[in-house]
Design a protein around this motif. Structure first.
Motif, short mmCIF file in Angstrom:
data_model
loop_
_atom_site.label_atom_id
_atom_site.label_comp_id
_atom_site.label_asym_id
_atom_site.label_seq_id
_atom_site.Cartn_x
_atom_site.Cartn_y
_atom_site.Cartn_z
N GLY A 2 42.80 48.20 41.16
CA GLY A 2 41.66 47.38 40.95
C GLY A 2 41.34 46.40 41.94
O GLY A 2 40.58 45.54 41.85
N LYS A 3 41.92 46.43 43.11
CA LYS A 3 41.69 45.27 43.92
C LYS A 3 40.45 45.40 44.65
O LYS A 3 39.71 44.44 44.75
CB LYS A 3 42.95 45.54 45.25
CG LYS A 3 44.37 45.36 44.78
CD LYS A 3 45.31 45.38 45.91
CE LYS A 3 45.60 46.95 46.14
NZ LYS A 3 46.22 47.77 45.34
N TYR A 5 37.67 46.37 43.28
CA TYR A 5 36.95 46.28 42.02
C TYR A 5 36.99 44.57 42.12
O TYR A 5 35.83 43.89 41.78
CB TYR A 5 37.24 46.86 40.75
CG TYR A 5 35.98 46.12 40.01
CD1 TYR A 5 34.68 47.00 39.49
CD2 TYR A 5 36.51 45.30 38.71
CE1 TYR A 5 33.97 46.72 38.94
CE2 TYR A 5 35.41 45.13 37.82
CZ TYR A 5 34.26 45.64 37.87
OH TYR A 5 33.47 45.24 36.95
N THR A 6 38.02 44.04 42.14
CA THR A 6 38.30 42.53 42.02
C THR A 6 37.43 41.92 43.23
O THR A 6 36.71 40.85 42.80
CB THR A 6 40.09 42.35 42.20
OG1 THR A 6 40.39 42.83 41.04
CG2 THR A 6 39.93 40.68 42.14
N GLY A 9 33.42 43.57 42.90
CA GLY A 9 32.69 43.87 41.44
C GLY A 9 31.74 45.16 41.36
O GLY A 9 31.86 45.81 42.05
N GLN A 13 28.95 42.34 37.05
CA GLN A 13 30.00 41.58 37.25
C GLN A 13 30.28 41.50 38.69
O GLN A 13 31.40 42.23 39.03
CB GLN A 13 31.15 41.87 36.18
CG GLN A 13 30.81 41.85 34.87
CD GLN A 13 32.16 42.16 34.00
OE1 GLN A 13 32.92 43.15 34.35
NE2 GLN A 13 32.26 41.36 33.09
N GLY A 15 31.97 40.57 42.12
CA GLY A 15 33.57 40.26 42.36
C GLY A 15 33.50 38.91 43.05
O GLY A 15 32.76 38.11 43.48
N LEU A 16 35.01 38.75 43.55
CA LEU A 16 35.21 37.43 44.42
C LEU A 16 34.19 37.31 45.59
O LEU A 16 33.64 36.26 45.69
CB LEU A 16 36.72 37.70 44.86
CG LEU A 16 37.40 36.38 44.85
CD1 LEU A 16 38.23 36.36 43.62
CD2 LEU A 16 38.39 36.22 46.14
#
Length: 93
Positions: A2-3, A5-6, A9, A13, A15-16
């Motif tokens: 999930g890195k 996606y984090t 995003g 939604q 992401g960072l």
């Protein structure tokens, strides 16, 4: 897991990275009204299996880069591309 996606995003939604870029450019617009000017440069790298790769390298080189440490500015990646960007929209491509 999930890195990615984090970091990136989705359209629904963000992401960072998209949130940070959006906030940064919103701030530059606010500050510009007060007479300040800004230059924004971006770099994009991947660290995988202890190897650093430049994801903005125009040559598409898969060459591993080295992390170094400057005695005043701290850690940096030697040879990492830095591209000037003028707006958040440019960072989305």
């Amino acid at each position: 897991s999930g890195k990615s996606y984090t970091m990136m995003g989705s359209a629904e939604q963000p992401g960072l990275i998209p949130r940070l870029c959006s906030s940064l450019f919103n701030r530059t617009v606010q500050e510009a009204h007060e007479g300040e000017t800004f230059t924004v440069e971006v770099s994009y790298m991947e660290i995988y299996n202890e190897k650093v790769r430049d994801l903005l390298d125009p040559k598409g080189s898969r060459q591993a880069l080295r992390v170094r440490e400057h005695n005043v500015f701290g850690p940096y990646v030697d040879g990492l591309s830095r591209l000037a960007v003028a707006s958040y929209k440019v960072t989305q491509h």
